[in-house]
Design an enzyme around this catalytic site. Structure first.
Site, PDB file in Angstrom:
ATOM      1  N   ASN A  95      67.999 -15.488  33.775  1.00  7.90           N
ATOM      2  CA  ASN A  95      67.591 -14.238  33.486  1.00  7.90           C
ATOM      3  C   ASN A  95      67.911 -13.879  31.897  1.00  7.90           C
ATOM      4  OD1 ASN A  95      67.275 -13.199  36.134  1.00  7.90           O
ATOM      5  ND2 ASN A  95      69.470 -13.405  36.611  1.00  7.90           N
ATOM      6  N   HIS A 146      69.441  -3.995  44.992  1.00  6.50           N
ATOM      7  CA  HIS A 146      70.242  -5.224  45.015  1.00  6.50           C
ATOM      8  C   HIS A 146      71.379  -5.087  45.974  1.00  6.50           C
ATOM      9  CE1 HIS A 146      73.150  -8.044  42.714  1.00  6.50           C
ATOM     10  NE2 HIS A 146      71.784  -8.687  42.422  1.00  6.50           N
ATOM     11  N   GLU A 156      67.026   0.804  41.354  1.00  8.69           N
ATOM     12  CA  GLU A 156      66.816   0.123  40.258  1.00  8.69           C
ATOM     13  C   GLU A 156      65.777   0.600  39.241  1.00  8.69           C
ATOM     14  OE1 GLU A 156      66.772  -4.276  41.216  1.00  8.69           O
ATOM     15  OE2 GLU A 156      68.153  -3.620  42.922  1.00  8.69           O
ATOM     16  N   SER A 215      64.923  -6.734  40.719  1.00  6.96           N
ATOM     17  CA  SER A 215      65.293  -8.159  40.463  1.00  6.96           C
ATOM     18  C   SER A 215      64.515  -8.989  40.898  1.00  6.96           C
ATOM     19  CB  SER A 215      66.810  -8.310  40.609  1.00  6.96           C
ATOM     20  OG  SER A 215      66.964  -8.199  42.199  1.00  6.96           O
ATOM     21  N   ASP A 232      70.224   1.599  38.349  1.00  7.74           N
ATOM     22  CA  ASP A 232      70.837   0.219  37.995  1.00  7.74           C
ATOM     23  C   ASP A 232      69.745  -0.377  36.945  1.00  7.74           C
ATOM     24  OD1 ASP A 232      70.820  -2.519  37.930  1.00  7.74           O
ATOM     25  OD2 ASP A 232      71.972  -2.823  39.844  1.00  7.74           O
ATOM     26  N   HIS A 238      67.914  -5.432  34.986  1.00  6.48           N
ATOM     27  CA  HIS A 238      66.636  -6.199  34.504  1.00  6.48           C
ATOM     28  C   HIS A 238      65.930  -5.082  33.422  1.00  6.48           C
ATOM     29  CE1 HIS A 238      67.435  -9.417  37.014  1.00  6.48           C
ATOM     30  NE2 HIS A 238      67.801  -8.557  37.861  1.00  6.48           N
ATOM     31  N   LYS A 270      72.316 -10.483  31.616  1.00  2.00           N
ATOM     32  CA  LYS A 270      71.047 -10.827  31.667  1.00  2.00           C
ATOM     33  C   LYS A 270      70.402 -10.842  30.178  1.00  2.00           C
ATOM     34  CE  LYS A 270      71.056 -10.423  36.433  1.00  2.00           C
ATOM     35  NZ  LYS A 270      71.462  -9.326  37.615  1.00  2.00           N
TER      36      LYS A 270
HETATM   37  C1  LIG Z   1      72.291  -9.311  38.674  1.00  2.00           C
HETATM   38  C2  LIG Z   1      72.350  -7.904  39.126  1.00  2.00           C
HETATM   39  C3  LIG Z   1      73.509  -7.209  39.317  1.00  2.00           C
HETATM   40  C4  LIG Z   1      74.868  -7.984  38.834  1.00  2.00           C
HETATM   41  O1  LIG Z   1      75.131  -8.182  37.715  1.00  2.00           O
HETATM   42  P1  LIG Z   1      76.196  -9.366  37.254  1.00  2.00           P
HETATM   43  O2  LIG Z   1      76.390  -8.824  36.129  1.00  2.00           O
HETATM   44  O3  LIG Z   1      75.371 -10.591  37.535  1.00  2.00           O
HETATM   45  O4  LIG Z   1      77.362  -9.288  38.272  1.00  2.00           O
HETATM   46  C5  LIG Z   1      73.550  -5.942  39.646  1.00  2.00           C
HETATM   47  N1  LIG Z   1      72.113  -5.218  39.910  1.00  2.00           N
HETATM   48  C6  LIG Z   1      70.967  -6.135  39.833  1.00  2.00           C
HETATM   49  C7  LIG Z   1      69.776  -5.126  40.257  1.00  2.00           C
HETATM   50  C8  LIG Z   1      71.111  -7.212  39.520  1.00  2.00           C
HETATM   51  O5  LIG Z   1      70.153  -7.897  39.384  1.00  2.00           O
END
Ligand SMILES: *Cc1c(COP(=O)(O)O)cnc(C)c1O
Length: 381
Positions: free
Chosen positions: A49, A135, A178, A182, A207, A210, A241
């Site tokens: 990512n 997620h 989100e 993801s 969230d 991404h 990411k």
């Molecule tokens: C990767 C991800 C997370 C978690 O993040 P990390 O820093 O890897 O623990 C949370 N929400 C989404 C949508 C993700 O893709």
């Protein structure tokens, strides 16, 4: 006599194998850049990512090394004990500034941020309404809150409205989604979702794992790009990411951050982010802000890949949905044999019947990498 645990587990593992659901990590021999050595052979890596290609950036690596020298290897304690360093504060100010919010708080990971924040805000009286494809960390946070859980159809504000309209009883609804999904790479209609939530008296939690660093005129993500930062109660993101390090964050009102410090168990009871990770993230955020052109490359490469595969969509996450787990695993294996590492994503990460290959494009990839992937796909057809 009780059978040993290992025997019980072997039965379960064999069942996973039969379902094409058994998973095991590939082991990389070297930095996880666009090209990596795995099992003794070079592969083009579409499994990261690392959207902006910053994981290998010498400035980011130097920042991590310098921080380890100056601040030590570990933070040595949780943030509320002795683990809060000036470095954490500096990173939080930088994130708040990027997101144009009063305050930000850094967690040890994005998973910690979601599993810490949601239970800090919603309780057994409340309802958490999640997008159907949210997620796992959002689902887990919602479960830990002991609130009632409801889902709305993916990216469907009208269905969200129906779900919210049907709620009754005390407590407040939280809408959790989100900005960029993801495993699908598609975008939520955030303006519509926020409008529905406001009309129904719900609070919002977005969230941007991404979205942050990747989307919007300043790379701050969709909440900012759409002018929603004052209307989204909690904006969450990761440093793992686009920012190529480790850690998660939330930002919002200063009261939100104070509350999180006092109530988010995943913040309170876990050791603070290590100095090297903190400094790497800080440097990556600064580079991402200073070099907006970096963001164009993964988009252009993704367009090239989509055109070659005949897929629609936009952005650096390119899902190629095959359907059955067996089909996704077989294609991923054929690509692997031709030097292309693009993992099969299967349930429970994605819904049943939507197993896929997920290509993730980064600024570190080249046109030749995309063409190698397309050649491998054609050779396997
Ligand atoms: C990767 C991800 C997370 C978690 O993040 P990390 O820093 O890897 O623990 C949370 N929400 C989404 C949508 C993700 O893709």
């Amino acid at each position: 006599m009780t059978a040993p645990l290992s025997r019980d587990l072997r039965v379960e593992l064999d069942a996973l194998t039969a379902l094409h659901r058994r998973r095991s990590p590939k082991t990389l021999a070297g930095a996880p850049g666009a090209r990596v050595l795995i099992d003794g052979a070079p592969r083009v890596n579409f499994a990261s990512n690392n959207y902006l290609g910053l994981a290998e950036d010498p400035r980011v690596r130097r920042a991590a090394a310098r921080a380890a020298r100056r601040w030590g290897a570990g933070a040595t304690a949780s943030r509320l004990m002795g683990g809060t360093l000036e470095l954490h504060r500096e990173l939080e100010r930088e994130i708040a500034d990027l997101k144009r919010r009063p305050a930000a708080l850094v967690f040890p990971s994005g998973y910690h941020a979601n599993t810490g924040m949601i239970p800090a805000l919603a309780g057994p009286e409340d309802t958490v309404v999640l997008d159907r494809l949210a997620h796992a960390s959002l689902v887990d946070g919602a479960r830990l809150s002991r609130a009632r859980l409801r889902v709305f159809q993916h990216n469907d504000p009208e269905d969200l409205d129906r779900v919210l309209a049907r709620l009754s009883g005390p407590g407040r609804p939280w809408v959790v989604t989100e900005s960029v999904f993801s495993m699908d790479g598609d975008r939520a209609p955030l303006a519509e979702i926020v409008a529905v939530a406001e009309r129904r008296g719900a609070r919002t939690y977005v969230d941007e794992a991404h979205g942050t660093g990747v989307w919007g005129p300043s790379g701050a993500g969709w909440v900012n790009a759409l002018g929603l930062s004052d209307r989204v109660d909690v904006a969450m993101g990761t440093l793992s990411k686009a920012f190529a390090s480790q850690g998660g964050f939330v930002c919002g009102a200063s009261e939100l951050i104070d509350w999180a410090v006092n109530r988010a168990r995943a913040f309170i009871y876990s050791t603070a982010l290590a100095p090297a990770a903190t400094a790497a993230a800080l440097e990556a955020v600064r580079i991402a802000r200073a070099e907006p052109d970096r963001r164009e490359r993964p988009f252009a490469l993704a367009r090239r890949l989509r055109t070659g595969l005949g897929l629609s969509g936009e952005g650096p996450i390119v899902p190629w949905v095959l359907g059955t787990d067996a089909a996704a695993v077989a294609l991923s294996q054929r690509l692997w044999e031709r030097g292309v590492f693009a993992p099969a994503v299967r349930p429970p990460t994605v819904p049943k019947g939507t197993a896929r290959i997920r290509f993730s494009l980064t600024a570190a990839h080249t046109e030749a990498d995309i063409d190698a992937a397309l050649a491998a796909v054609r050779a396997g057809a």
